[in-house]
Write a protein that holds these residues in place. Structure first.
Motif, PDB file in Angstrom:
ATOM      1  N   GLU A  36      50.167  42.795  37.609  1.00 26.22           N
ATOM      2  CA  GLU A  36      50.971  41.846  36.835  1.00 26.22           C
ATOM      3  C   GLU A  36      50.690  40.415  37.270  1.00 26.22           C
ATOM      4  N   ALA A  37      50.535  40.183  38.566  1.00 30.73           N
ATOM      5  CA  ALA A  37      50.191  38.841  39.048  1.00 30.73           C
ATOM      6  C   ALA A  37      48.824  38.415  38.523  1.00 30.73           C
ATOM      7  N   PHE A  38      47.879  39.310  38.568  1.00 30.83           N
ATOM      8  CA  PHE A  38      46.514  39.041  38.101  1.00 30.83           C
ATOM      9  C   PHE A  38      46.520  38.656  36.631  1.00 30.83           C
ATOM     10  N   ARG A  39      47.319  39.352  35.818  1.00 29.07           N
ATOM     11  CA  ARG A  39      47.437  39.022  34.392  1.00 29.07           C
ATOM     12  C   ARG A  39      47.969  37.605  34.200  1.00 29.07           C
ATOM     13  N   GLY A  40      49.030  37.263  34.912  1.00 24.78           N
ATOM     14  CA  GLY A  40      49.633  35.947  34.749  1.00 24.78           C
ATOM     15  C   GLY A  40      48.744  34.829  35.251  1.00 24.78           C
ATOM     16  N   TYR A  41      48.081  35.036  36.373  1.00 29.32           N
ATOM     17  CA  TYR A  41      47.209  33.994  36.910  1.00 29.32           C
ATOM     18  C   TYR A  41      45.993  33.757  36.028  1.00 29.32           C
ATOM     19  N   ARG A  42      45.482  34.796  35.354  1.00 34.05           N
ATOM     20  CA  ARG A  42      44.346  34.588  34.447  1.00 34.05           C
ATOM     21  C   ARG A  42      44.727  33.630  33.328  1.00 34.05           C
ATOM     22  N   LEU A  43      45.923  33.786  32.789  1.00 32.39           N
ATOM     23  CA  LEU A  43      46.362  32.852  31.749  1.00 32.39           C
ATOM     24  C   LEU A  43      46.497  31.454  32.320  1.00 32.39           C
ATOM     25  N   ASP A  44      47.092  31.324  33.484  1.00 32.41           N
ATOM     26  CA  ASP A  44      47.266  30.008  34.090  1.00 32.41           C
ATOM     27  C   ASP A  44      45.923  29.334  34.352  1.00 32.41           C
ATOM     28  N   GLU A  45      44.930  30.098  34.778  1.00 30.78           N
ATOM     29  CA  GLU A  45      43.625  29.542  35.121  1.00 30.78           C
ATOM     30  C   GLU A  45      42.880  28.985  33.910  1.00 30.78           C
ATOM     31  N   VAL A  46      43.139  29.504  32.714  1.00 29.64           N
ATOM     32  CA  VAL A  46      42.394  29.027  31.543  1.00 29.64           C
ATOM     33  C   VAL A  46      43.077  27.853  30.850  1.00 29.64           C
ATOM     34  N   LEU A  47      44.230  27.440  31.328  1.00 25.84           N
ATOM     35  CA  LEU A  47      44.954  26.356  30.665  1.00 25.84           C
ATOM     36  C   LEU A  47      44.485  24.966  31.086  1.00 25.84           C
ATOM     37  N   GLY A  48      43.727  24.871  32.166  1.00 30.02           N
ATOM     38  CA  GLY A  48      43.224  23.580  32.620  1.00 30.02           C
ATOM     39  C   GLY A  48      41.838  23.300  32.082  1.00 30.02           C
ATOM     40  N   PRO A  49      41.109  22.371  32.713  1.00 27.95           N
ATOM     41  CA  PRO A  49      39.728  22.090  32.307  1.00 27.95           C
ATOM     42  C   PRO A  49      38.873  23.352  32.369  1.00 27.95           C
ATOM     43  N   TRP A  50      37.887  23.442  31.473  1.00 28.44           N
ATOM     44  CA  TRP A  50      37.040  24.628  31.426  1.00 28.44           C
ATOM     45  C   TRP A  50      36.317  24.827  32.750  1.00 28.44           C
ATOM     46  N   LYS A  51      36.225  26.086  33.140  1.00 24.40           N
ATOM     47  CA  LYS A  51      35.435  26.504  34.299  1.00 24.40           C
ATOM     48  C   LYS A  51      34.778  27.813  33.939  1.00 24.40           C
ATOM     49  N   PRO A  52      33.682  28.204  34.578  1.00 25.27           N
ATOM     50  CA  PRO A  52      33.065  29.496  34.265  1.00 25.27           C
ATOM     51  C   PRO A  52      34.053  30.642  34.455  1.00 25.27           C
ATOM     52  N   PHE A  53      33.911  31.667  33.635  1.00 27.38           N
ATOM     53  CA  PHE A  53      34.859  32.776  33.683  1.00 27.38           C
ATOM     54  C   PHE A  53      34.837  33.486  35.028  1.00 27.38           C
ATOM     55  N   VAL A  54      33.706  33.471  35.710  1.00 29.26           N
ATOM     56  CA  VAL A  54      33.655  34.075  37.039  1.00 29.26           C
ATOM     57  C   VAL A  54      34.622  33.374  37.986  1.00 29.26           C
ATOM     58  N   GLU A  55      34.814  32.074  37.792  1.00 32.02           N
ATOM     59  CA  GLU A  55      35.781  31.334  38.610  1.00 32.02           C
ATOM     60  C   GLU A  55      37.205  31.661  38.212  1.00 32.02           C
ATOM     61  N   VAL A  56      37.436  31.887  36.922  1.00 30.13           N
ATOM     62  CA  VAL A  56      38.763  32.300  36.464  1.00 30.13           C
ATOM     63  C   VAL A  56      39.166  33.609  37.152  1.00 30.13           C
ATOM     64  N   VAL A  57      38.254  34.555  37.166  1.00 30.89           N
ATOM     65  CA  VAL A  57      38.542  35.849  37.791  1.00 30.89           C
ATOM     66  C   VAL A  57      38.699  35.686  39.306  1.00 30.89           C
ATOM     67  N   HIS A  58      37.783  34.949  39.930  1.00 28.80           N
ATOM     68  CA  HIS A  58      37.832  34.720  41.378  1.00 28.80           C
ATOM     69  C   HIS A  58      39.169  34.100  41.788  1.00 28.80           C
ATOM     70  N   ASN A  59      39.546  33.023  41.113  1.00 29.18           N
ATOM     71  CA  ASN A  59      40.770  32.311  41.472  1.00 29.18           C
ATOM     72  C   ASN A  59      42.010  33.165  41.224  1.00 29.18           C
ATOM     73  N   SER A  60      41.995  33.924  40.134  1.00 32.93           N
ATOM     74  CA  SER A  60      43.143  34.767  39.805  1.00 32.93           C
ATOM     75  C   SER A  60      43.326  35.881  40.825  1.00 32.93           C
ATOM     76  N   ILE A  61      42.222  36.458  41.256  1.00 35.20           N
ATOM     77  CA  ILE A  61      42.294  37.499  42.284  1.00 35.20           C
ATOM     78  C   ILE A  61      42.750  36.903  43.612  1.00 35.20           C
ATOM     79  N   GLU A  62      42.205  35.749  43.951  1.00 34.42           N
ATOM     80  CA  GLU A  62      42.595  35.110  45.215  1.00 34.42           C
ATOM     81  C   GLU A  62      44.088  34.802  45.234  1.00 34.42           C
ATOM     82  N   ARG A  63      44.604  34.287  44.137  1.00 34.94           N
ATOM     83  CA  ARG A  63      46.021  33.952  44.063  1.00 34.94           C
ATOM     84  C   ARG A  63      46.888  35.216  44.069  1.00 34.94           C
TER      85      ARG A  63
END
Length: 221
Positions: A36-63
């Motif tokens: 559930e945390a991973f789902r929510g963080y993925r949405l949060d990660e895509v709301l800012g400036p564009w970054k590669p999707f690998v970073e979206v996944v990396h950051n969401s998992i880290e958080r």
């Protein structure tokens, strides 16, 4: 007709990937909280400036690891990311999508990378006229920029398309705000119904042809 891909057409199994990586390390309760945390963080990660999707996944998992209280290893996030191009469609997609593709050009607007998406699209079992990625746009849904870019590229307005998605938060809310009147919600159980957003509901892509008038709707008993 325009589509979200991941979740709507492709069986986007992020929860399953997370369980395959972390399932032996976490209790069932902690694993559910992690997903559930991973789902929510993925949405949060895509709301800012564009970054590669690998970073979206990396950051969401880290958080998510931080939130649950377990060590984060970059290679775990990479394992999850590397699964994405291997995923195929939901079972209902190839036949249902093929019916529509015979009559209407299909366009995909996806929160994906150019290097990822075609592997998923090739597995759909139906011809796709155009694929637009967040990488091409420079922004992820639910931001409006992707939809605006798509309409410009197609040379049409909101009144000229039907948008199909299983997600309100990523797609249908934005489509509503942009004045796209013809919307189809594929109820895959991701989110609860919300009639405010004025859509036609179908349980799977098998019902899409009838939903847009290409074949008679099935009579209910």
């Amino acid at each position: 007709m325009t589509f979200d891909c991941y979740g709507t057409l492709t069986n986007f199994d992020m929860a399953g990937a997370a369980r395959r990586v972390y399932g032996e390390r976490l209790s069932p309760e902690a694993m559910s909280a992690f997903v559930e945390a991973f789902r929510g963080y993925r949405l949060d990660e895509v709301l800012g400036p564009w970054k590669p999707f690998v970073e979206v996944v990396h950051n969401s998992i880290e958080r998510s690891c931080k939130r649950i209280g377990i060590p984060f290893k970059p290679e775990d996030a990479q394992r999850i990311y590397d699964e994405v191009p291997t995923w195929g469609p939901h079972p209902d997609v190839p036949a249902g999508l093929s019916k529509v593709a015979k009559e209407i050009p299909l366009v995909i607007l996806s929160n994906s990378m150019n290097s990822l998406i075609m592997s998923n699209v090739e597995k759909l079992g139906a011809p796709v006229h155009m694929v637009i990625t967040a990488e091409e746009v420079g922004a992820y849904k639910p931001l409006m920029k992707g939809f605006e870019y798509m309409l410009d590229k197609l040379g049409c307005g909101p009144e000229d398309i039907t948008h199909v998605s299983s997600s309100f938060r990523y797609d249908l809310m934005t489509a509503y705000d942009l004045g796209i009147k013809s919307k189809v919600w594929v109820n895959r159980g991701h989110e609860p119904a919300n009639p405010y957003y004025e859509y036609t509901e179908i349980k799977d892509i098998g019902g899409l042809a009838a939903a847009v008038g290409l074949e008679p709707a099935l009579k209910r008993a």
